[in-house]
Design a protein around this motif. Structure first.
Motif, PDB file in Angstrom:
ATOM      1  N   GLY A 231       0.820  -1.212   0.000  1.00 49.28           N
ATOM      2  CA  GLY A 231       0.000   0.000   0.000  1.00 49.28           C
ATOM      3  C   GLY A 231       0.849   1.254   0.000  1.00 49.28           C
TER       4      GLY A 231
ATOM      5  N   THR B  94      -8.436  -3.946   3.984  1.00 48.43           N
ATOM      6  CA  THR B  94      -8.239  -2.804   4.887  1.00 48.43           C
ATOM      7  C   THR B  94      -6.760  -2.640   5.221  1.00 48.43           C
TER       8      THR B  94
ATOM      9  N   THR C 186      -5.243  -0.854   2.371  1.00 51.69           N
ATOM     10  CA  THR C 186      -5.704   0.537   2.439  1.00 51.69           C
ATOM     11  C   THR C 186      -4.927   1.306   3.498  1.00 51.69           C
TER      12      THR C 186
ATOM     13  N   HIS D  58     -11.661   6.381   2.222  1.00 51.28           N
ATOM     14  CA  HIS D  58     -11.724   4.923   2.334  1.00 51.28           C
ATOM     15  C   HIS D  58     -13.196   4.524   2.450  1.00 51.28           C
TER      16      HIS D  58
ATOM     17  N   VAL E  74     -10.417   4.785  -2.231  1.00 55.71           N
ATOM     18  CA  VAL E  74     -10.208   3.346  -2.130  1.00 55.71           C
ATOM     19  C   VAL E  74     -11.542   2.734  -1.728  1.00 55.71           C
TER      20      VAL E  74
ATOM     21  N   GLU F 133     -13.687  -0.661  -0.915  1.00 59.75           N
ATOM     22  CA  GLU F 133     -13.849  -2.083  -0.637  1.00 59.75           C
ATOM     23  C   GLU F 133     -15.272  -2.480  -1.007  1.00 59.75           C
TER      24      GLU F 133
END
Length: 157
Positions: free
Chosen positions: A19, A43, A46, A79, A107, A109
């Motif tokens: 990352g 995560t 991230t 995020h 980012v 998810e």
């Protein structure tokens, strides 16, 4: 044409480092989709990206709030965790489009839950288990993504 690169990540530290490396290679904003099973390291990766832009504190998954903003001196990083999203239209009500500026790092998810309410990615990243380690595959979707993947390939050779 997409560019693709894969890596083996031995542990959590290697995932964070990947990352960090991605963050160093981003010259401007980017939309990054993260795919993988629960616990696959989305995560963690991230956290590496966010720390790569200078964040010092904890990075927690925004599972219940859907988005966690990090307004840092070098970049605005957002995020998103859409795992618990009931209906993609909820994103419209929270003003999702305001987060995706040309200079922001977003980012995401569980992007498949966002439907047409989130823009196409620059990078499409899949993490999966390989025994106790992780494998990461990074695919570029846009010219911006191609540039990042090309730099990542050159950086790792």
């Amino acid at each position: 044409m997409t560019h693709c690169v894969g890596f083996q990540l031995a542990d959590e530290a290697a995932t964070v480092q990947m990352g960090n490396q991605l963050a160093m290679l981003m010259e401007q904003g980017a939309v990054i989709y993260l795919h993988g099973d629960l616990g696959a390291g989305k995560t963690t990766l991230t956290r590496g990206v966010i720390q790569g832009f200078g964040h010092q504190g904890k990075v927690k998954s925004p599972t219940y709030t859907l988005v966690e903003p990090y307004e840092l001196t070098t970049a605005n990083v957002y995020h998103f965790d859409l795992y618990r999203l009931g209906d993609p239209e909820e994103l419209e009500y929270m003003g999702i489009r305001d987060y995706f500026s040309p200079t922001a790092i977003c980012v995401v998810e569980w992007p498949e839950k966002g439907g047409e309410f989130i823009p196409a990615p620059d990078l499409d990243i899949t993490l999966r288990y390989v025994g106790d380690a992780r494998a990461v595959e990074i695919q570029s979707i846009s010219p911006r993504g191609h540039s990042i993947v090309d730099k990542l390939k050159n950086h790792s050779e």
